[in-house]
Enzyme design. Structure first.
Site, mmCIF file in Angstrom:
data_model
loop_
_atom_site.group_PDB
_atom_site.id
_atom_site.type_symbol
_atom_site.label_atom_id
_atom_site.label_comp_id
_atom_site.label_asym_id
_atom_site.label_seq_id
_atom_site.Cartn_x
_atom_site.Cartn_y
_atom_site.Cartn_z
ATOM 1 N N GLN A 90 0.854 -1.200 0.000
ATOM 2 C CA GLN A 90 0.000 0.000 0.000
ATOM 3 C C GLN A 90 0.884 1.241 0.000
ATOM 4 O OE1 GLN A 90 -3.439 -0.705 3.047
ATOM 5 N NE2 GLN A 90 -1.765 -2.064 3.597
ATOM 6 N N HIS A 108 -1.596 1.377 -4.255
ATOM 7 C CA HIS A 108 -1.996 2.769 -4.028
ATOM 8 C C HIS A 108 -1.133 3.757 -4.818
ATOM 9 C CE1 HIS A 108 -4.099 1.687 0.049
ATOM 10 N NE2 HIS A 108 -4.791 1.316 -1.009
ATOM 11 N N THR A 176 0.701 -2.967 8.619
ATOM 12 C CA THR A 176 -0.519 -2.245 8.196
ATOM 13 C C THR A 176 -1.588 -2.345 9.279
ATOM 14 O OG1 THR A 176 -2.270 -2.080 6.521
ATOM 15 C CG2 THR A 176 -1.252 -4.247 6.796
HETATM 16 P P1 OAD Z 1 -1.319 2.951 8.994
HETATM 17 O O1 OAD Z 1 -0.647 4.194 9.431
HETATM 18 O O2 OAD Z 1 -2.804 2.906 9.046
HETATM 19 O O3 OAD Z 1 -0.818 1.737 9.891
HETATM 20 C C1 OAD Z 1 0.546 1.499 10.122
HETATM 21 C C2 OAD Z 1 0.675 0.275 10.989
HETATM 22 O O4 OAD Z 1 2.054 0.017 11.168
HETATM 23 C C3 OAD Z 1 0.065 0.432 12.392
HETATM 24 O O5 OAD Z 1 -0.709 -0.731 12.720
HETATM 25 C C4 OAD Z 1 1.290 0.532 13.313
HETATM 26 O O6 OAD Z 1 1.089 -0.073 14.570
HETATM 27 C C5 OAD Z 1 2.314 -0.251 12.526
HETATM 28 N N1 OAD Z 1 3.706 0.140 12.787
HETATM 29 C C6 OAD Z 1 4.190 1.356 13.109
HETATM 30 N N2 OAD Z 1 5.519 1.322 13.207
HETATM 31 C C7 OAD Z 1 5.898 0.048 12.926
HETATM 32 C C8 OAD Z 1 7.135 -0.644 12.875
HETATM 33 N N3 OAD Z 1 8.295 -0.035 13.110
HETATM 34 N N4 OAD Z 1 7.110 -1.947 12.543
HETATM 35 C C9 OAD Z 1 5.947 -2.594 12.294
HETATM 36 N N5 OAD Z 1 4.755 -2.006 12.342
HETATM 37 C C10 OAD Z 1 4.723 -0.702 12.641
HETATM 38 O O7 OAD Z 1 -0.754 2.615 7.555
HETATM 39 P P2 OAD Z 1 -1.372 1.644 6.436
HETATM 40 O O8 OAD Z 1 -2.045 0.483 7.065
HETATM 41 O O9 OAD Z 1 -0.301 1.385 5.462
HETATM 42 O O10 OAD Z 1 -3.815 4.975 1.608
HETATM 43 O O11 OAD Z 1 -2.447 2.586 5.788
HETATM 44 C C11 OAD Z 1 -3.186 2.101 4.707
HETATM 45 C C12 OAD Z 1 -3.519 3.203 3.759
HETATM 46 O O12 OAD Z 1 -4.151 4.275 4.437
HETATM 47 C C13 OAD Z 1 -2.330 3.888 3.102
HETATM 48 O O13 OAD Z 1 -1.808 3.195 2.001
HETATM 49 C C14 OAD Z 1 -2.902 5.183 2.692
HETATM 50 C C15 OAD Z 1 -3.594 5.511 3.973
HETATM 51 O O14 OAD Z 1 -4.530 6.452 3.956
HETATM 52 C C16 OAD Z 1 -3.882 5.847 0.600
HETATM 53 O O15 OAD Z 1 -3.159 6.818 0.526
HETATM 54 C C17 OAD Z 1 -4.937 5.524 -0.401
#
Ligand code: OAD
Length: 238
Positions: A90, A108, A176
């Site tokens: 993503q 994305h 994610t």
């Molecule tokens: P999020 O910001 O929603 O989630 C990030 C996840 O990574 C969270 O569950 C954190 O706990 C975890 N996290 C943070 N630091 C970490 C680390 N060092 N190691 C492992 N995990 C860690 O991001 P996404 O799930 O990628 O879409 O968000 C999905 C989509 O929402 C994105 O692609 C974007 C956004 O709006 C679009 O732009 C269309």
């Protein structure tokens, strides 16, 4: 063995790129509605272009971390013995590619790409975009926009993703939150097909109950350990 990996912002966090939902709903101090929707672009193209120019420029200051590198190593090892690792992200950064992964599916979009709203031409970003930028294919001024899937737009490559998921033996979700569909629904689709599911994340995601196994901690630590364990279990050479 065919492994399907879905990654999100958490895998790039230790490289220095901010995640989306760990910052009070703000992405680099901007509300998502102000920079990541077609309406925002129509309202204020200069702001949106500047925002993505900065994000694109920031890629030069970050590097892949051990999680990106470990996934690439697993992909190479699986491919070498007739298996496969489909890497769907993503993320709009290019850290998987720079970590050595091939055929990364950016559902994305990509910061490093541009497309023209007038003619649909896609190309590699060579420089910053402005509302005056001209499309190299149809010459329309103001046609070029970041090749990013904004909220309300259809993610890319869904046919390819669904086909790869249907063939997979193992589904792995990394970094994610499971908050954004359709990616958030992949784990349920995998389960319905009887595919084993694993979550590697800092904390339980929204869909955590759908995973058979989970390892919580920073991706730069848990992903290389998981890769090493899997390679040992299926007797792959490093
Ligand atoms: P999020 O910001 O929603 O989630 C990030 C996840 O990574 C969270 O569950 C954190 O706990 C975890 N996290 C943070 N630091 C970490 C680390 N060092 N190691 C492992 N995990 C860690 O991001 P996404 O799930 O990628 O879409 O968000 C999905 C989509 O929402 C994105 O692609 C974007 C956004 O709006 C679009 O732009 C269309």
């Amino acid at each position: 063995m065919r492994v399907f990996v879905l990654t999100g912002a958490g895998i790039s966090a230790e490289s220095g790129l901010k995640t989306f939902r760990d910052n009070d709903g703000l992405w680099e101090n901007h509300r998502v509605e102000d920079v990541a929707t077609p309406e925002a672009f129509a309202r204020n193209p200069a702001l949106v272009q500047r925002f993505y120019n900065l994000r694109r420029g920031a890629l030069a200051d970050v590097a892949p971390n051990p999680a990106h590198v470990a996934l690439a190593r697993l992909q190479q090892a699986l491919t070498a013995c007739g298996g496969a690792l489909t890497l769907v992200t993503q993320n709009v950064d290019n850290l998987h590619e720079r970590g050595g992964a091939a055929d990364v599916i950016h559902m994305h979009g990509e910061l490093a790409r541009v497309f023209c709203v007038a003619c649909g031409f896609h190309w590699d970003a060579q420089c910053d975009l402005t509302p005056q930028s001209q499309c190299p294919a149809c010459q329309t001024k103001g046609g070029p926009r970041p090749d990013i899937v904004w909220f309300g737009e259809m993610p890319y490559h869904m046919d390819k993703i669904e086909a790869a998921l249907a063939r997979a033996d193992l589904f792995v979700s990394i970094g994610t939150s499971g908050a954004v569909y359709p990616a958030a629904g992949f784990v349920q689709a995998a389960r319905e097909r009887g595919i084993q599911t694993i979550e590697l994340n800092m904390e339980p995601s929204h869909g955590s109950l759908y995973f058979d196994t989970a390892h919580y901690g920073p991706a730069g630590t848990v992903v290389p350990i998981w890769v090493a364990d899997l390679m040992t279990a299926i007797k792959l050479d490093a």
